[in-house]
Design an enzyme around this catalytic site. Sequence first.
Site, mmCIF file in Angstrom:
data_model
loop_
_atom_site.group_PDB
_atom_site.id
_atom_site.type_symbol
_atom_site.label_atom_id
_atom_site.label_comp_id
_atom_site.label_asym_id
_atom_site.label_seq_id
_atom_site.Cartn_x
_atom_site.Cartn_y
_atom_site.Cartn_z
ATOM 1 C CG ASP A 135 -2.042 1.014 1.137
ATOM 2 O OD1 ASP A 135 -1.871 2.025 0.420
ATOM 3 O OD2 ASP A 135 -3.089 0.812 1.773
ATOM 4 N NE ARG A 137 -4.564 3.042 -0.250
ATOM 5 C CZ ARG A 137 -5.651 2.369 0.099
ATOM 6 N NH1 ARG A 137 -6.841 2.752 -0.356
ATOM 7 N NH2 ARG A 137 -5.568 1.321 0.898
#
Length: 462
Positions: A135, A137
């Site tokens: 991930d 983000r």
Amino acid sequence: MTSTRTSTGSQRFVAGPVSSLPTKHGTFAIRSFTVAAVTHTVLTIGEPAECARPLVRVHSECLTGDALGSFRCDCGDQLDAALAEIAAEGHGILVYMSGHEGRGIGLAAKLQAYALQDDGMDTVAANRALGLPDDARDYTAAAEILRELGCSRIRLLTSNPSKQLALEELGIDVADRVRLPVPERPENSAYISSKRQRMNHDAPPESDAGQSPVNLSGFGEDIYASLAANQEVVAQLAQSQDGFIATRTGDACFVSGTTDRTHLHRIRAHVGTVLVGAQTVIADDPQLTVRAVPGTDPVRVVLDPHARVPVTSTVLSTGPTPTLWLIGAEAAPSSHVGGHVRVIRLPSSASPQDIIAVVRGQVAGSVLVEGGGRTVSSFLAAGALDRLFLTTAPVFIGDGVPGIRFQGSEVMAQALRTPFRRFELGEDMCTEYLLSQAAVAHSQPSPGVQEPASVESPQSTQ
């Protein structure tokens, strides 16, 4: 109006102008926010900054799921469910994050990962095989946007604890994490299972596994079917444990939870009209539409004997939902209302029964008396209601705007007692009072229903 400033961390922050965005869930305000040369989209409804803990969805862009309708992921379903939840609340924010495609690895890399998943890898293994993080983000821009909107304490719509943690590390107080009730599909069940097992996403509670987003545990379909099939007058009200529907300042955002408000929208979807008093419109500016569930909007009825409701209110200015504006014989209403509004004069000293007769002369179907406390209480005291849904939330307000109030009897033996059924709506408890013999006849027997020999109005006991 567009504004530009330098935010913390020396990132360039540009807020675009506000415009309206009509959707199937309601009309949102939409604007852009550009942070560090990346432009994000923000949808808001109501006045989230005035809520102590507004409902917020920080949604990562997903071309395949959101725009192309892919079932490989649950992103499109989550986006749709988030808009429905926020609209049902009446106040909230959706921050649509650009640059988050594929959990931050970008569209090209995401499609490469899709190819690896087609060969048997799960979503985490595919990212790692490409030398990419699980991930990638960054939520810095989301935190900046929420602070700019005056919402640094929120309830976050997500099943991802890491998203909550990231926002909290950026100074956003996540008071609660609210799971989106999105059902799994055969095409994405393995993907969702991988996120739960390998990325610590929340699993659904056993009590609602497999249920649709609008299924209300404990409520039989006979309740809604009865309202659709008959000509009943039904009221709904949510109040605190100590009997208030709002604080002393009028803040009612929100007494009861999302499940109770979904129940309210289901009632709206099964009646012909929804009636509110002038003070409710002035204080809350409600839409009175069906947004949280499938169905047709009921005709809106505004009970306003003195024509006090401003013509800028949603019900008088925004169509196409037909609206009846009930005013007194001597009132002088403004002519600057939408074409969807029909002005109807009430007879002098109209009783609740007179008002129902006027409404039924215009629209067929059951009538929902939705608010506020004074209006619902007056219809209850007059014996004009067939049934009342009274939801009690586990909160004490202390003082404020009262809920059910009427002149009671002097002795307990003459107090109003009626058949009832009780249902749990999330953390709230809803009691359905059957106030007429017709409502009793229309309702299927249910365990725990108490049925006195007769049903009487408060007036008949005095």
